[in-house]
Design a protein around this motif. Structure first.
Motif, PDB file in Angstrom:
ATOM      1  N   GLN A  21       6.970  13.503  35.681  1.00 54.36           N
ATOM      2  CA  GLN A  21       5.661  13.205  36.433  1.00 54.36           C
ATOM      3  C   GLN A  21       4.535  13.714  35.972  1.00 54.36           C
ATOM      4  N   GLU A  22       3.577  12.680  36.072  1.00 58.10           N
ATOM      5  CA  GLU A  22       2.101  12.918  35.278  1.00 58.10           C
ATOM      6  C   GLU A  22       1.284  13.737  36.264  1.00 58.10           C
ATOM      7  N   SER A  23       1.250  13.009  37.642  1.00 52.15           N
ATOM      8  CA  SER A  23       0.378  13.488  38.661  1.00 52.15           C
ATOM      9  C   SER A  23       0.962  13.258  40.063  1.00 52.15           C
ATOM     10  N   SER A  24       0.370  13.738  41.196  1.00 47.79           N
ATOM     11  CA  SER A  24       0.789  13.248  42.388  1.00 47.79           C
ATOM     12  C   SER A  24      -0.436  13.636  43.382  1.00 47.79           C
ATOM     13  N   GLY A  25      -0.688  12.928  44.218  1.00 49.52           N
ATOM     14  CA  GLY A  25      -1.639  13.138  45.264  1.00 49.52           C
ATOM     15  C   GLY A  25      -1.833  12.188  46.432  1.00 49.52           C
ATOM     16  N   THR A  26      -3.091  12.020  46.634  1.00 48.68           N
ATOM     17  CA  THR A  26      -3.515  10.967  47.720  1.00 48.68           C
ATOM     18  C   THR A  26      -4.125   9.694  47.476  1.00 48.68           C
ATOM     19  N   LEU A  27      -4.212   8.766  48.223  1.00 44.94           N
ATOM     20  CA  LEU A  27      -4.950   7.357  47.606  1.00 44.94           C
ATOM     21  C   LEU A  27      -6.006   7.162  48.745  1.00 44.94           C
ATOM     22  N   GLU A  28      -7.134   7.086  48.714  1.00 41.80           N
ATOM     23  CA  GLU A  28      -8.433   6.983  49.468  1.00 41.80           C
ATOM     24  C   GLU A  28      -8.944   5.549  49.292  1.00 41.80           C
ATOM     25  N   LEU A  29      -9.244   4.837  50.290  1.00 40.82           N
ATOM     26  CA  LEU A  29     -10.006   3.765  50.168  1.00 40.82           C
ATOM     27  C   LEU A  29     -11.559   3.997  49.873  1.00 40.82           C
ATOM     28  N   SER A  30     -11.778   3.303  48.904  1.00 39.15           N
ATOM     29  CA  SER A  30     -13.152   3.741  48.328  1.00 39.15           C
ATOM     30  C   SER A  30     -14.357   2.739  48.849  1.00 39.15           C
ATOM     31  N   GLU A  31     -13.914   1.601  48.590  1.00 42.82           N
ATOM     32  CA  GLU A  31     -14.893   0.366  49.070  1.00 42.82           C
ATOM     33  C   GLU A  31     -14.285  -0.653  49.288  1.00 42.82           C
ATOM     34  N   GLU A  32     -14.766  -1.896  49.732  1.00 43.41           N
ATOM     35  CA  GLU A  32     -14.455  -3.187  49.858  1.00 43.41           C
ATOM     36  C   GLU A  32     -15.553  -4.163  49.472  1.00 43.41           C
ATOM     37  N   TYR A  33     -15.228  -4.908  48.829  1.00 43.53           N
ATOM     38  CA  TYR A  33     -16.318  -6.125  48.374  1.00 43.53           C
ATOM     39  C   TYR A  33     -15.494  -7.542  48.273  1.00 43.53           C
ATOM     40  N   GLU A  34     -16.005  -8.123  49.229  1.00 45.22           N
ATOM     41  CA  GLU A  34     -15.719  -9.637  49.165  1.00 45.22           C
ATOM     42  C   GLU A  34     -13.906  -9.719  49.432  1.00 45.22           C
ATOM     43  N   GLY A  35     -13.529  -8.907  50.205  1.00 41.94           N
ATOM     44  CA  GLY A  35     -12.085  -8.867  50.318  1.00 41.94           C
ATOM     45  C   GLY A  35     -11.067  -8.317  49.309  1.00 41.94           C
ATOM     46  N   VAL A  36     -11.779  -7.566  48.166  1.00 42.83           N
ATOM     47  CA  VAL A  36     -11.206  -6.656  47.130  1.00 42.83           C
ATOM     48  C   VAL A  36     -11.377  -5.263  47.646  1.00 42.83           C
ATOM     49  N   TYR A  37     -10.330  -4.428  47.950  1.00 40.17           N
ATOM     50  CA  TYR A  37     -10.340  -3.181  48.277  1.00 40.17           C
ATOM     51  C   TYR A  37      -9.958  -2.057  47.094  1.00 40.17           C
ATOM     52  N   VAL A  38     -11.054  -1.398  46.749  1.00 40.65           N
ATOM     53  CA  VAL A  38     -10.864  -0.187  45.608  1.00 40.65           C
ATOM     54  C   VAL A  38     -10.326   0.867  46.460  1.00 40.65           C
ATOM     55  N   TYR A  39      -9.275   1.474  45.529  1.00 42.37           N
ATOM     56  CA  TYR A  39      -8.610   2.583  46.065  1.00 42.37           C
ATOM     57  C   TYR A  39      -8.929   3.791  44.905  1.00 42.37           C
ATOM     58  N   VAL A  40      -9.192   5.050  45.230  1.00 44.27           N
ATOM     59  CA  VAL A  40      -9.255   6.210  44.465  1.00 44.27           C
ATOM     60  C   VAL A  40      -7.914   6.968  44.519  1.00 44.27           C
ATOM     61  N   MET A  41      -7.455   7.385  43.531  1.00 45.99           N
ATOM     62  CA  MET A  41      -6.287   8.186  43.202  1.00 45.99           C
ATOM     63  C   MET A  41      -6.717   9.664  43.140  1.00 45.99           C
ATOM     64  N   ARG A  42      -6.422  10.555  43.996  1.00 47.83           N
ATOM     65  CA  ARG A  42      -7.143  12.025  43.710  1.00 47.83           C
ATOM     66  C   ARG A  42      -5.567  12.873  43.775  1.00 47.83           C
ATOM     67  N   ASP A  43      -5.684  13.668  42.766  1.00 49.04           N
ATOM     68  CA  ASP A  43      -4.786  14.756  42.584  1.00 49.04           C
ATOM     69  C   ASP A  43      -4.559  15.685  43.361  1.00 49.04           C
TER      70      ASP A  43
END
Length: 73
Positions: A21-43
């Motif tokens: 295992q390299e990392s574990s944590g949570t996903l957070e929706l960062s932004e949405e731009y023209e139907g594209v959703y950007v997610y941040v992975m936080r450890d």
């Protein structure tokens, strides 16, 4: 092959190709731009591990537009 498991509840686990295992944590929706959703992975400490977005049903991008790109077979 390295891989990431997302549980559908906002959590992830990232693994090296060795299976360690390299990392574990949570996903957070960062932004949405023209139907594209950007997610941040936080450890578990809250530090950003990586950022990803999908721009189609077959393309997954990590990092910015110059980052790693994966294509679904």
């Amino acid at each position: 092959t390295a891989y990431i498991v997302m549980d559908g509840k906002g959590n992830y686990e990232a693994y090296y190709a060795t299976g360690a295992q390299e990392s574990s944590g949570t996903l957070e929706l960062s932004e949405e731009y023209e139907g594209v959703y950007v997610y941040v992975m936080r450890d578990e400490s809250g530090k950003t591990f990586d950022v990803f977005f999908m721009d189609s049903d077959t393309q997954l991008h990590f990092g910015n537009d110059e980052g790693r790109e994966y294509m679904k077979d």
